[in-house]
Design an enzyme around this catalytic site. Structure first.
Site, PDB file in Angstrom:
ATOM      1  N   GLU A   1       0.841  -1.192   0.000  1.00  0.00           N
ATOM      2  CA  GLU A   1       0.000   0.000   0.000  1.00  0.00           C
ATOM      3  C   GLU A   1       0.880   1.248   0.000  1.00  0.00           C
ATOM      4  OE1 GLU A   1      -2.161  -0.996   3.522  1.00  0.00           O
ATOM      5  OE2 GLU A   1      -2.895  -2.809   2.536  1.00  0.00           O
TER       6      GLU A   1
ATOM      7  N   LEU B   1      -5.954  -1.818  -0.576  1.00  0.00           N
ATOM      8  CA  LEU B   1      -5.850  -2.102   0.856  1.00  0.00           C
ATOM      9  C   LEU B   1      -6.331  -3.543   1.096  1.00  0.00           C
ATOM     10  CD1 LEU B   1      -7.166   0.509   3.461  1.00  0.00           C
ATOM     11  CD2 LEU B   1      -6.566  -1.844   3.990  1.00  0.00           C
TER      12      LEU B   1
ATOM     13  N   GLU C   1      -4.418  -6.930   2.427  1.00  0.00           N
ATOM     14  CA  GLU C   1      -3.206  -7.654   2.817  1.00  0.00           C
ATOM     15  C   GLU C   1      -3.186  -9.100   2.324  1.00  0.00           C
ATOM     16  OE1 GLU C   1      -4.595  -5.346   4.598  1.00  0.00           O
ATOM     17  OE2 GLU C   1      -2.954  -3.991   5.069  1.00  0.00           O
TER      18      GLU C   1
ATOM     19  N   GLN D   1       2.220  -1.922   5.608  1.00  0.00           N
ATOM     20  CA  GLN D   1       2.422  -0.523   5.995  1.00  0.00           C
ATOM     21  C   GLN D   1       2.936  -0.445   7.435  1.00  0.00           C
ATOM     22  OE1 GLN D   1      -0.786   2.708   5.406  1.00  0.00           O
ATOM     23  NE2 GLN D   1       0.569   2.634   3.644  1.00  0.00           N
ATOM     24  N   PHE D   2       2.393  -1.286   8.265  1.00  0.00           N
ATOM     25  CA  PHE D   2       2.936  -1.514   9.604  1.00  0.00           C
ATOM     26  C   PHE D   2       2.874  -3.025   9.828  1.00  0.00           C
ATOM     27  CE2 PHE D   2       1.906   2.895   9.842  1.00  0.00           C
ATOM     28  CZ  PHE D   2       2.753   3.451  10.804  1.00  0.00           C
TER      29      PHE D   2
ATOM     30  N   ASP E   1       1.877  -4.573  12.194  1.00  0.00           N
ATOM     31  CA  ASP E   1       0.607  -4.947  12.819  1.00  0.00           C
ATOM     32  C   ASP E   1      -0.406  -5.488  11.818  1.00  0.00           C
ATOM     33  OD1 ASP E   1       0.876  -3.133  15.645  1.00  0.00           O
ATOM     34  OD2 ASP E   1       2.032  -2.472  13.927  1.00  0.00           O
TER      35      ASP E   1
ATOM     36  N   ILE F   1      -0.045  -7.350   9.364  1.00  0.00           N
ATOM     37  CA  ILE F   1       0.199  -8.701   8.872  1.00  0.00           C
ATOM     38  C   ILE F   1      -0.827  -9.677   9.440  1.00  0.00           C
ATOM     39  CG2 ILE F   1       1.828  -9.393  10.691  1.00  0.00           C
ATOM     40  CD1 ILE F   1       2.014 -10.203   6.911  1.00  0.00           C
TER      41      ILE F   1
ATOM     42  N   HIS G   1       0.104   0.109  15.965  1.00  0.00           N
ATOM     43  CA  HIS G   1       1.221   0.586  15.148  1.00  0.00           C
ATOM     44  C   HIS G   1       2.536   0.393  15.888  1.00  0.00           C
ATOM     45  CE1 HIS G   1      -2.127   2.627  13.124  1.00  0.00           C
ATOM     46  NE2 HIS G   1      -1.348   2.804  12.091  1.00  0.00           N
TER      47      HIS G   1
HETATM   48  C1  LIG Z   1      -5.772  -3.569   7.301  1.00  0.00           C
HETATM   49  C2  LIG Z   1      -5.103  -2.255   7.223  1.00  0.00           C
HETATM   50  N1  LIG Z   1      -4.075  -2.096   6.384  1.00  0.00           N
HETATM   51  C3  LIG Z   1      -3.432  -0.919   6.305  1.00  0.00           C
HETATM   52  C4  LIG Z   1      -3.790   0.146   7.077  1.00  0.00           C
HETATM   53  C5  LIG Z   1      -3.004   1.456   7.012  1.00  0.00           C
HETATM   54  N2  LIG Z   1      -3.892   2.523   6.584  1.00  0.00           N
HETATM   55  C6  LIG Z   1      -4.441   3.372   7.478  1.00  0.00           C
HETATM   56  S1  LIG Z   1      -5.576   4.387   6.769  1.00  0.00           S
HETATM   57  C7  LIG Z   1      -5.223   3.766   5.222  1.00  0.00           C
HETATM   58  C8  LIG Z   1      -5.984   4.256   4.052  1.00  0.00           C
HETATM   59  C9  LIG Z   1      -7.445   4.058   4.280  1.00  0.00           C
HETATM   60  O1  LIG Z   1      -8.173   4.505   3.190  1.00  0.00           O
HETATM   61  P1  LIG Z   1      -9.730   4.631   3.251  1.00  0.00           P
HETATM   62  O2  LIG Z   1     -10.336   3.330   3.657  1.00  0.00           O
HETATM   63  O3  LIG Z   1     -10.182   5.197   1.972  1.00  0.00           O
HETATM   64  O4  LIG Z   1     -10.005   5.618   4.467  1.00  0.00           O
HETATM   65  P2  LIG Z   1      -9.547   7.162   4.557  1.00  0.00           P
HETATM   66  O5  LIG Z   1      -8.312   7.188   5.392  1.00  0.00           O
HETATM   67  O6  LIG Z   1      -9.349   7.669   3.191  1.00  0.00           O
HETATM   68  O7  LIG Z   1     -10.683   7.809   5.250  1.00  0.00           O
HETATM   69  C10 LIG Z   1      -4.278   2.759   5.297  1.00  0.00           C
HETATM   70  C11 LIG Z   1      -3.759   2.007   4.148  1.00  0.00           C
HETATM   71  C12 LIG Z   1      -4.863  -0.062   7.949  1.00  0.00           C
HETATM   72  N3  LIG Z   1      -5.299   0.893   8.764  1.00  0.00           N
HETATM   73  N4  LIG Z   1      -5.497  -1.258   8.003  1.00  0.00           N
END
Ligand SMILES: Cc1ncc(C[n+]2csc(CCOP(=O)(O)OP(=O)(O)O)c2C)c(N)n1
Ligand SMILES: Cc1ncc(C[n+]2csc(CCOP(=O)(O)OP(=O)(O)O)c2C)c(N)n1
Ligand SMILES: [Mg+2]
Ligand SMILES: [Mg+2]
Lengths: 348, 324, 348, 324
Positions: free
Chosen positions: B29, B58, B60, B82-83, B85, B87, B127
């Site tokens: 990501e 998004l 995994e 991305q972190f 966590d 995984i 995180h």
């Molecule tokens: C399972 C998971 N993978 C990666 C992340 C890291 N992460 C945090 S917010 C984000 C983007 C989220 O996008 P969206 O669902 O469109 O929400 P927005 O932040 O745009 O409101 C990511 C990749 C996460 N929170 N959860």
């Protein structure tokens, strides 16, 4: 309001020839279906004889679907067939004796006794062995397609899943990634109406699962999975489309699981009439009739085919039975791969 | 040779592998245009194009599962979480498919999953985790936890070359804090060989990742108290260097196992249990574990500080052992 | 070929009154939006002052969407809002000072310093605290709805997710289960066009995410997420439909994330023109204009409102700042629940 | 009191709780019409209706995650995994949401997940696993592994009553093989209290689940060699009865830890490490672990037999310790 296309039956020898199969191919297809059913029937007997440890699953009713798709795949294409898809292994060329050896947990099964049933694949034939967890192989199929896309190879990955397994997150993530990146993937949903004892309407609430393709930005097709030629034609179309950069297709192949979930299950939860209705559409019967009506399939041809299949299966059984059980000394061999293990056609 | 941060060493190592081997690609990501949450792949997409540096949805499971499929088809994928966590979302794939495919079906799965892990910045419960122990328990997975820039590069190269699924934990608290000389050329740091971070005679500390530095600070304190501490940096948990650990244990007769992950069932238990089984008669004291307590990682600084083992905690543990 | 319905803007005071909001409600709605933005703006300042540990996220641009949905929920309804949905907490009644305390990791934040940012919820207000993993709260929302269905209560669960998180398996499993069982759930997709740096077209390939509702057998609606009244009306419709046994709805609320993913992110990957375009549709501005045009919203009223919001925020800040940091002694308290912990309105 | 199989005890215990408490409901694949893959809930749907015995889609995350939501709304859900192996598909939910919600947000998650686990029938790599150690490492989850019919019922009742997420591992090899008297009335078997399966003086075996019986057979063999073996059945891994284990270790001075799960990072390591730390000076020999090797569970009978610890393996380990 269904959005997927419903495929028509194949009407004539000419039509199927245009789709890519000549008469010899048709007989070969029929033969693969016979071998597939034969393997599973013999397997069932072996199981009753106590020669197969664990449980035993068959794909009765799904022979046309499995063989039809496999016939449509090119030699360099790959796939992740499941527990009802013995026909894929047969069509791709795995030797029946090795399947019996696999069933019996012998050294010469593709997994050398480490796994059972159709949890196996010969990677040299472009197949990747399934795991139990459904549909965990779909992301793997998509990953194979990703490799083809990165390398700009004109190859296609075919991923199977059941209508029950459609409910799992893996199905979604895999189809979504394939759709977003327009990867050369064809998704085959073996919809046999039951997931163990659970009927379709408790697994999904859309009209057809093929409709879901729309949610991922590609095309969905519903095909009669007892009609091997229709399955072949639709799979072929989808595979060639993917090969040419047209992105994925989801094909929903409708059948009925003609036996219990596994041999221990009498499927008493399936209405009798349903079995009776679908028994009339037995894919092997159906294709034989088609061949008789459309391809001048003769009694002699049929007898000869049946005889040769019988012989293959008998030979396979004896050969498998000679295969030794694995030695306990090999127990922990191969938990980790060595660099030499990567010397396969695919890993290179 | 040039001085590099731990992060730079990872980035450069990865770039070098991608330059050298077209089969290597990166997926995750925000790894492309953005260069990854920690900028490890900054500029990679310009250099290698969008099909070798892939901004994934998004997803995994699709990312790691996709790597498995690509690897079986001959690629050498490197996934970025991305972190670390996150995984947890690919746990099933790793445990069910990737870990067992070679054993069951003879199909190796040469993938690397990069996992920015560890706490120390008020990242909170999601995180900051160190989930290496969970994976170390699963036969078929390799687990790598570099502590130095040099190892970060060398172990990454080895991970990419390894024919197995490798979980590569990169500790976020080392990213920009730790700098050292890193060879420019390609080299492989072997798996399963511990690094003697500090030689000593009185007590052995077995640890990895960011805790190597915590142990080092504690050892310095104790040096002033005339205690000589040996610090073993395991570098890799699977495989782990039993031999080096057992030899050091035999030499010092006292062992403290230190990790940032939680205590119960953490990998420290495996190390302690192995020593208790195989070096029992050489021990002059109990095997001590200093770890995070059994709780999620708290967000608020005073809580997080109490959670992550501190220099003082290690020093106290060492003193206890010394006095035993 | 989109299949979801596109919602129209709300045209008049009468129309919105019919949908359930009188003038006082409208002013309250506006106030919630002001408080929401105010909290996040102050939070940002606190962050720059070094008073907030870790990272900091805001939902600028999403105030209408969050508040609109929350206004449509009944007091007994529940929800799982996310990191852009501060407005939901504000509307449900969480006290702003507790949010600042949460930001700063203080003892009086809803999580007592155990978690940060908007990873919090007051369960007495019917909210369930989010985790980072997206969209892991959707199955939880569906489970709440399942409880309501089992007990035959007329309550609804609202689950939020981002357009990025739509790609994950959890979204699929949750919506599928809700669809199969027609559970009283409303799914709100906050589509702010970006998932961190990733644009929509790399997250999904269908035309609108609301179209996905069709894959689960229920209705999808696209609404302009900068129009609080349209959001309210659509959410209200969906919630009342669910309450009456009509099953789930998926509402896709279109906005633009008006800041970086978090404060460290300058969002330079977002085209400037996009920001400019959407800045013109600022939800607060937009609603203020609507109020002026349709509800005789006066300067005095506005000033009074702004003043009272300012006071609330100032007071909240000071009160939060008096809240102590948690004691390290409490570190391992509450890893496991005790039976007394179940003495909440919801757990009983 | 009546004699019941282990399976019947689970089934009856669950039925009794459902009769008693309307908040208890069951959800899982094929648990309704079919009564579950092992028929634990046979007849339940007739008795309690389709909304308290719910045939779920093939969606482990939705099933377990759904339980969490329902639990927070006041229900007492009991999820069934068709096989324990499939819990990998709900790992993220359990670890990320259920385990941490109380600590982070003050919201308890009183759910039970029933997990038919263990090998011995050529179930192969995906129908034979014992994944309890993975969960025991995650703070916030409780882990229960009954060995007897009486405990199976009493621990299930305690699990349903517990305000936390409980992973209830029911060993498939005990289902129909093990029969014993089970009280008819409702009772709670407390968590964290080991059961002395056999008293002895020379060596302590710490174990749980099906391995209790393997240990027992080995102990019988050794009795003939004049060795007196104490067997502790832990019953629950989280919490586990450190006190009972340490006391027994102090009494016998020799400990063998036995489990069916794989070795590295298995829960046996935690037990051994704890003893090595807290009962060190009472030990007269190394702490031995007898476990499955670090590999997937193989399908073929000779391999599976070599994989699962056998009576002979335990006896050999005990003899080794005795001779030490
Ligand atoms: C399972 C998971 N993978 C990666 C992340 C890291 N992460 C945090 S917010 C984000 C983007 C989220 O996008 P969206 O669902 O469109 O929400 P927005 O932040 O745009 O409101 C990511 C990749 C996460 N929170 N959860
Ligand atoms: C993740 C997961 N959960 C549960 C199971 C147990 N299980 C095996 S087959 C099956 C039904 C599968 O139904 P479907 O996908 O329709 O395939 P079919 O067997 O009907 O061909 C179930 C629940 C499994 N294999 N994987
Ligand atoms: Mg099916
Ligand atoms: Mg977004």
């Amino acid at each position: 309001m269904a959005i997927a296309r419903e495929a028509e039956p194949v009407s004539s020898l000419r039509e199927i020839r245009e789709a890519g199969l000549d008469r010899d191919d048709l007989l070969l297809t029929y033969r693969h279906m016979l071998v597939t059913r034969g393997i599973e029937e013999r397997g069932h007997i072996l199981y009753k004889q106590g020669k197969i440890p664990g449980s035993f699953y068959t794909g009765r009713g799904n022979e046309a679907s499995a063989v039809g798709v496999a016939m449509a795949m090119g030699p360099e294409d790959v796939g992740t067939p499941l527990h009802r898809d013995m026909g894929v292994h047969v069509t791709r060329g795995v030797e029946p004796w090795r399947i019996f050896a696999q069933y019996m947990g012998r050294e010469d099964g593709p997994t050398k006794g480490r796994d059972g049933n159709v949890h196996m694949a010969d990677s040299r034939l472009g197949l990747i062995a399934m795991v139990s967890h459904l549909p965990a192989m779909l992301p793997v199929a998509v990953g194979a397609a990703l490799a083809f896309r990165i390398r700009e190879e004109k190859r296609v990955a075919v991923g199977w899943f059941g209508e029950g397994a459609s409910a799992r997150g893996d199905a979604h993530e895999a189809m979504n990634l394939a759709g977003v990146r327009r990867l050369p993937t064809v998704f085959i949903c073996d919809n046999n109406q039951w997931a163990y004892s659970t009927p379709m309407h408790l697994e999904y609430a859309c009209e057809t699962l093929a409709d879901r393709a729309q949610a991922y930005g590609f095309e969905g097709v519903v095909v009669d999975g007892t009609d091997v030629l229709a399955v072949y034609r639709e799979a072929r179309r989808a595979i060639e489309k993917a090969r040419e950069g047209g992105g994925p297709t989801l094909i929903e192949s409708m059948t009925l699981r003609m036996e219990g979930h596994a041999v221990h299950d009498d499927a008493s939860y399936v209405p009798k009439e349903l079995f009776e209705e679908w028994a009339k559409r037995d894919p092997i019967e159906r294709f034989r009739n088609w061949l008789r009506e459309n391809a001048e399939f003769t009694d002699e041809e049929e007898e000869q085919l049946a005889g040769s299949v019988k012989k293959i299966l008998n030979d396979a059984l004896s050969r498998a039975d000679e295969s030794p059980l694995p030695s306990p000394d090999s127990l922990t061999e191969g938990v980790f791969a060595t660099p030499e293990d990567l010397d396969t056609p695919h890993h290179k | 040779m040039a001085e590099k941060t731990y992060l730079q060493a990872i980035s450069d190592g990865l770039r070098q592998e991608m330059q050298r081997d077209k089969r290597v690609f990166v997926i995750g990501e925000d790894v492309g245009v953005y260069g990854g949450a920690f900028k490890v792949t900054l500029g990679f997409q310009e250099e290698f194009g969008p099909w070798r540096v892939i901004d994934a949805p998004l997803s995994e499971t699709a990312i790691v599962g996709g790597c498995t499929g690509a690897a079986i088809m001959g690629m050498r994928p490197v996934a970025e979480m991305q972190f670390a966590d996150f995984i947890s979302c690919a746990w099933d794939h790793l445990v069910t498919v990737a870990a067992k495919q070679r054993y069951r079906a003879g199909t190796p799965v040469p993938i690397v999953v990069r996992l920015p892990s560890g706490g120390g910045f008020s990242g909170g419960p999601f995180h900051s985790q160190n989930p290496e122990s969970s994976f170390a328990h699963i036969p078929g997975l390799k687990v790598v936890c570099p502590a130095t820039p040099e190892d970060a590069k060398g172990l990454l190269v080895s991970a990419i070359e390894d024919p197995n699924p490798v979980l590569y934990f990169e500790h976020k608290h080392l990213y920009r804090r730790i700098k050292a000389e890193v060879p420019d050329e390609r080299y492989l740091t072997p798996f399963g060989k511990a690094r003697v971070h500090r030689e000593g005679d009185d007590i052995t500390v077995v640890t990895w990742g960011a805790m190597v530095y915590t142990a080092d600070e504690a050892a310095k304190q104790l040096e002033e108290e005339d205690l000589s501490i040996e610090i073993l940096d395991l570098r890799t948990l699977i495989p782990w260097d039993r031999k080096a650990v057992l030899e050091s244990a035999k030499k010092t007769s006292k062992v403290l196992v230190l990790h940032e992950d939680t205590r119960t069932g953490g990998f420290g238990a495996e190390i302690a249990a192995t020593i208790a089984e195989e070096a029992f008669e050489h021990l002059d004291g109990p095997i001590k574990r200093v770890t995070a307590p059994d709780s999620p990682v708290p967000f608020s600084p005073p809580l997080e500080k109490a959670y992550i083992p501190q220099i003082e905690d290690v020093a106290a543990g060492l003193r206890e052992l010394a006095e035993y």
